[in-house]
Scaffold this active site. Sequence first.
Site, PDB file in Angstrom:
ATOM      1  CD  GLU A 154     -21.794 -12.046 -14.474  1.00  0.00           C
ATOM      2  OE1 GLU A 154     -20.344 -11.782 -14.548  1.00  0.00           O
ATOM      3  OE2 GLU A 154     -22.346 -12.261 -13.354  1.00  0.00           O
ATOM      4  CG  ASP A 175     -17.058 -14.506 -14.380  1.00  0.00           C
ATOM      5  OD1 ASP A 175     -18.170 -14.898 -13.572  1.00  0.00           O
ATOM      6  OD2 ASP A 175     -16.156 -14.095 -13.713  1.00  0.00           O
TER       7      ASP A 175
HETATM    8  C1  NOJ Z   1     -19.668 -13.566 -11.663  1.00  0.00           C
HETATM    9  C2  NOJ Z   1     -20.177 -15.122 -11.402  1.00  0.00           C
HETATM   10  O1  NOJ Z   1     -21.385 -15.314 -11.990  1.00  0.00           O
HETATM   11  C3  NOJ Z   1     -20.108 -15.050 -10.034  1.00  0.00           C
HETATM   12  O2  NOJ Z   1     -20.713 -16.297  -9.552  1.00  0.00           O
HETATM   13  C4  NOJ Z   1     -18.488 -15.118  -9.449  1.00  0.00           C
HETATM   14  O3  NOJ Z   1     -18.510 -15.063  -8.298  1.00  0.00           O
HETATM   15  C5  NOJ Z   1     -17.835 -13.714 -10.029  1.00  0.00           C
HETATM   16  N1  NOJ Z   1     -18.520 -13.303 -11.380  1.00  0.00           N
HETATM   17  C6  NOJ Z   1     -16.298 -14.048  -9.923  1.00  0.00           C
HETATM   18  O4  NOJ Z   1     -15.921 -14.758 -11.056  1.00  0.00           O
END
Ligand code: NOJ
Length: 577
Positions: free
Chosen positions: A295, A222
Site C-alpha cells: 500500500e 500497510d
Molecule cells: C493505512 C491503512 O489502510 C489505514 O486504515 C490506517 O489508518 C493507516 N495505514 C495507518 O496504519
Amino acid sequence: MRILIKFLTLFTLILAVTSAVAAGTAWWESASFYQIYPRSFKDSDGDGIGDVKGITQQLAYLKEIGIHATWLSPIFTSPMADFGYDVANFTEIDPMFGTLEDFEELLAKAKELGIKIILDFVPNHTSDECEWFIKSAQNDTEYKDFYVWHPGKNNSREPPTNWISVFRGSTWTWHEGRQAYYLHQFHSKQPDLNYNNPKVREAMKNVLRYWIRKGVAGFRVDAVPHVYEIAADANGDWPDEPRNPDVNDPEDYEYLQHIYTTHQPATLDVVYEFRQVLKELDEELGDDEHILLTEAYGPLSVLMQYYGNGTVDGSQIPFNFELISNVNNESTAYDYARFIHNWLDQMPKGRVANWVMGNHDQTRIAARLGKDRIDLINVLLKTLPGVSVTYQGEEIGMSDVWISWEETVDPQGCQSNPQEYERLTRDPVRTPFQWNDGHKAGFTEGQTTWLPIASDYTLVNVKRQRGIANSHLNVYKQLQILRDSKTLREGEADIKAISEDVLGVKRFLAGERTYIVLLNLNNNLEAINLNAAFGDLTPLLEYVLVTDRSARRKGDIIHADSIVLLPKEAVVLGTLI
Ligand code: NOJ
Ligand code: MG
C-alpha cells in the site's frame, strides 16, 4: 518407501511446474482479490463486531463470487485506537476477533475451498501498548532503539521537527517515562518503529515467517512510504519539512510537503528484503508463490520501483490507486484511458498490472462516481489485464453511510472537528456488510452494531440480488466467469477513449475469442463503429455481458459498425467464432 515418496514428490513437482509453464502465469497473476474488513464482514457471536468465525462462515460466498484470495484488515491484538492498525502483538489474534484456533480453522476451510488468505502486515508502527514499546520507553537494553526517540529540540520541551502526523497535529509526543519525544506518523498510539535498527527489521521479518508457516499466502503491507524517515544528522537531528503553500491549517497533514518522512530510498530496500524472506520460504516450503501487496500512494515513478529494481524483486502487487485517486464524477473517457495507460505504460517489463477500485480508507464507488456507475466500474475492474481488487460490498453496490459527528469513531475523523470530519472520516465506508433484508442485514444476531447499518439494506443485499437477473451481484458473477477465459487471463489489451464519453477495451489473444468492453460514462446515446475504433473484428458481434442499463440481452447479435450505447450502459461483446 522414502524413495517412493521422494519420487512422487519429484513427479508432482514436475507436473506442477509443467502446468505453471503451460499457463505461463503464477496463481496470482490474473487472480481476483477481495478485501475483507473483518469488523464489518460477519459477526458470529452477537457483539456487533465482525470476527474470524464470521469470515469462516461466509467463505463460501467468496467462492460463489469467484474470488481467489482475500486480504483481511488487521485481526491482531490491539487496543483499537486505529481499529487494528495499532498492533500490540503481531502474532496473536485479538480476542474480539477470536482465537488462533479460529484462524487456523479459517485457513483450513479456505484451503478446502481453494481460497488464499492474505494478512495485513503493518511494518511502520506498533501500538504504544506493544511490549516492545513499553520496554523501549523503559530504556530496556534490547528494545531501547526499537522506536524513534528524541530528547526535544535543543534538549528543551519542544518537538524535534515541524513534522505533522497523517491524523493531524505533531508527529511527536512527549513520553513522561522516558523523558523524550517519540515519533508517530499516524496516531500518538501508533509509535513508528526504527528501521535503522537491524533488530527491528529482523523482528518484523520473523512476523512474516510466522504467518507463512501457519499457511497464509502473503501480506498486504500497510503504509509503506512511511517506513523510513530521512537519516538524522551527526547531532541526531532531522530537518523541518517545507510548507505546502496551498494549505493554511497548520494541523492538517497537507500543510507540509513530506519530503523527509515519506518515500525515502531505504524503504524500497526494506520491501525487497521482505520479498526475499518470502522467496526463501517459497523455496523451503515448495508450495505456491507467496505474495506482497504493498500500500503506497505516491508518484508513479516511485511506485514502479516497488516491483523491483532490475536485479532484485519487490512487491508482486504494488497497489495501483491511479483510478481510485484520480477519476471523479466529471472524468471523461480520455481521463480514464490516460490513468489506465499511466500504469500500463510505466510498468517495468514482465510485471503484472493491478487495479484497485475501493478500500476501507476511500469513499465507495457509489459515493465517488455515482450509484449508476457501479456496474460500469466493476466491468472495467474485471476486464482490464492483471489482478483485480474488490473492497467488500462493492460487488453489491453498497453506499457510504452518513454518520454524525457524535457517532464518529474513526480516529482520522475524531482528531478533526465537527466542521471538517466528513472530509476525513472513514466510518462511512466501513459499515456492516449487507447479507440480507432481515435483522441487522444478517450481519449480527446482536442488538447493536459498532457502526450503523445502511438504511438501504432491504434493497441492497446479497440475498435479494441473487434473485435479480442483472443485479450488481449477478453482473459481478458473470464477469468472473468471463474473466476465466483465456483471452481475459492472458490476452493483450488495447484501451482507448472512443469518444469523450465512451471508453473501449479490446482484449485479444491469438487463436482465442476477442472481447470488446464498452463503457458509456454519461447519459448521451452513443453510436459507435467498432471497426473504425478497433478494427480486425468479425462483422457481427455477440453480447456476452449486459447490465440493467441495456435494452439488449445476452446472446443478441449486432453489427460491429453500428452499436448504440444507452446512458451509463456497460457491455462486453464477443467476436463470433
Ligand atoms: C493505512 C491503512 O489502510 C489505514 O486504515 C490506517 O489508518 C493507516 N495505514 C495507518 O496504519
Ligand atoms: Mg463478534
